[in-house]
Scaffold this motif. Sequence first.
Motif, short mmCIF file in Angstrom:
data_model
loop_
_atom_site.label_atom_id
_atom_site.label_comp_id
_atom_site.label_asym_id
_atom_site.label_seq_id
_atom_site.Cartn_x
_atom_site.Cartn_y
_atom_site.Cartn_z
N SER A 256 2.99 -3.17 -7.07
CA SER A 256 1.62 -2.31 -6.92
C SER A 256 0.81 -3.30 -5.96
N LEU A 257 0.68 -4.33 -6.36
CA LEU A 257 -0.28 -5.50 -5.64
C LEU A 257 0.40 -5.71 -4.35
N GLN A 258 1.83 -5.88 -4.17
CA GLN A 258 2.42 -6.21 -2.80
C GLN A 258 2.06 -4.76 -1.77
N CYS A 259 2.26 -3.64 -2.53
CA CYS A 259 2.17 -2.25 -1.47
C CYS A 259 0.59 -2.20 -1.30
N VAL A 260 -0.26 -2.43 -2.09
CA VAL A 260 -1.61 -2.29 -1.85
C VAL A 260 -2.30 -3.26 -0.60
N ARG A 261 -1.58 -4.75 -0.74
CA ARG A 261 -1.88 -5.61 0.37
C ARG A 261 -1.20 -5.15 1.55
N ARG A 262 0.05 -4.82 1.66
CA ARG A 262 0.64 -4.28 2.76
C ARG A 262 0.05 -3.09 3.36
N PHE A 263 -0.51 -2.26 2.60
CA PHE A 263 -1.29 -0.93 3.22
C PHE A 263 -2.65 -1.61 3.70
N TYR A 264 -3.24 -2.36 3.42
CA TYR A 264 -4.45 -2.85 3.82
C TYR A 264 -4.21 -3.75 5.28
N GLU A 265 -3.03 -4.48 5.02
CA GLU A 265 -2.90 -5.49 6.17
C GLU A 265 -2.40 -4.54 7.37
N THR A 266 -1.33 -3.44 7.45
CA THR A 266 -0.83 -2.66 8.27
C THR A 266 -2.02 -1.52 8.67
N PHE B 174 4.46 1.83 11.24
CA PHE B 174 4.93 1.40 9.81
C PHE B 174 3.93 1.57 8.72
N SER B 175 2.81 1.75 9.34
CA SER B 175 1.61 1.91 8.32
C SER B 175 1.49 3.18 7.53
N HIS B 176 2.48 4.03 8.15
CA HIS B 176 2.46 5.21 7.48
C HIS B 176 3.20 5.16 5.81
N PHE B 177 4.30 4.55 6.02
CA PHE B 177 4.84 4.18 4.72
C PHE B 177 4.32 3.45 3.64
N TYR B 178 3.48 2.48 4.35
CA TYR B 178 2.79 1.65 3.28
C TYR B 178 1.40 2.74 2.76
N VAL B 179 1.05 3.53 3.34
CA VAL B 179 0.13 4.63 2.91
C VAL B 179 0.93 5.11 1.69
N PHE B 180 2.19 5.69 1.87
CA PHE B 180 2.83 6.29 0.78
C PHE B 180 3.08 5.41 -0.22
N ALA B 181 3.45 4.00 -0.08
CA ALA B 181 3.76 3.36 -1.09
C ALA B 181 2.40 2.97 -1.88
N PHE B 182 1.58 2.98 -1.32
CA PHE B 182 0.04 2.58 -2.09
C PHE B 182 0.04 3.83 -2.91
N GLY B 183 0.01 4.94 -2.54
CA GLY B 183 -0.06 6.03 -3.70
C GLY B 183 1.03 5.94 -4.54
N TRP B 184 2.28 5.82 -4.24
CA TRP B 184 3.34 6.16 -5.00
C TRP B 184 3.42 5.03 -6.15
N SER B 185 3.11 3.73 -5.66
CA SER B 185 3.22 2.54 -6.70
C SER B 185 1.88 2.89 -7.60
N LEU B 186 0.80 3.05 -7.30
CA LEU B 186 -0.34 3.46 -7.99
C LEU B 186 -0.15 4.60 -8.99
N LEU B 187 0.51 5.53 -8.83
CA LEU B 187 0.96 6.76 -9.57
C LEU B 187 1.95 5.96 -10.66
N SER B 188 2.78 5.33 -10.38
CA SER B 188 3.65 4.89 -11.33
C SER B 188 3.10 3.89 -12.35
N LEU B 189 2.02 3.21 -11.93
CA LEU B 189 1.18 2.50 -12.63
C LEU B 189 0.27 3.32 -13.61
N TYR B 190 0.06 4.17 -13.30
CA TYR B 190 -0.95 5.15 -13.93
C TYR B 190 -0.05 5.46 -15.00
N PHE B 191 1.36 5.83 -14.77
CA PHE B 191 2.02 6.57 -15.96
C PHE B 191 2.24 5.72 -16.79
#
Length: 323
Positions: free
Chosen positions: A142-152, A79-96
């Motif tokens: 993005s806040l949710q993805c970052v937190r779930r990345f940290y947790e998992t 499960f932790s793997h796709f939160y790594v993906f979500a972490f990066g993908w959400s921050l990329l969208s936030l950047y754009f």
Amino acid sequence: MVLSLIGSLEELIDQYKINLIQLIFIIFIVTIVILGSLMTLVEPHLPNSIRQSFRYGKHSFKGESDALVSHLEVPKAWFSHFYVFAFGWSLLSLYFIIIAISTQNVAPEFVLRFLDFMCGGRSHRQVQVDSNTALLATLLLSLQCVRRFYETNFVQIFSKRSKMNLSHYAVGYVHYFGAIVSLLANTAGFVRDSKPDPLTLRNVTPLQASYILIFLFSWYQQYTSNMVLVNLRRNAKTGAVKTEEHLLPTSGWFNLISSPHMFFEVVMYYCLADLFTPIRTWKLIFIWVASNQTINALLTHQWYKANFKEYPEQRHAIIPWLL
């Protein structure tokens, strides 16, 4: 040849108004509603292969396993793997979206072309939400993805014996891919012939402000609920892992419902969906999340009741006092 194929697919998508992201979430909804209903109503009559594929974690299938399905299982810790993906993908969208608003320029051509391909074609995508609202929603997800990345990856304790079907693993990636893409698909500055709005909070309505506050409240309550589950497996004094077994949680929102973390997930996605009110894709995302979390919570509730004789009778599955 590859570029020619991509061009042909783009023309096909544009001609027939094919929204791939919407199609994905419609398939998810139909699948979870049909399989979830069968699992809750007639599970004993289903083949073991379906039961084993659908169940995972604490309510994983305990009967005779199917050899083929067993080969398609991966550790639940993944499960932790796709939160790594979500972490990066959400921050990329936030950047754009930050770059688009700060420079007052439309998104780069490759971003527009990608959104056209995934979300209905270049002739049919329309602006349905202003860039400031999209920025707020992107910040929240993005806040949710970052937190779930940290947790998992750093907090949650996964049982080494716990498995899940490869399909659950794949769905996690696709969900976050589609949800994050949908944040920008109909946003000013990310649709051709549109410009992002200047940065301002003056246009935030009281209803939108309430959704932001509810989201943040739910975000924190989901974290505290997850920590209750983590602490059941830790030694209170040393912090060391003392067990990987599933124990009975008895504090916080767990006194009302079996799966408060799932309840608050639904609430957060409702807030996001209502921030993006005109956008059909976000309605589908909410229906998918609500259906998936509800089915999972019902199975979890059944498991608790079957495994703990002292399980509180007044405790519901996912909605306090109702379900």
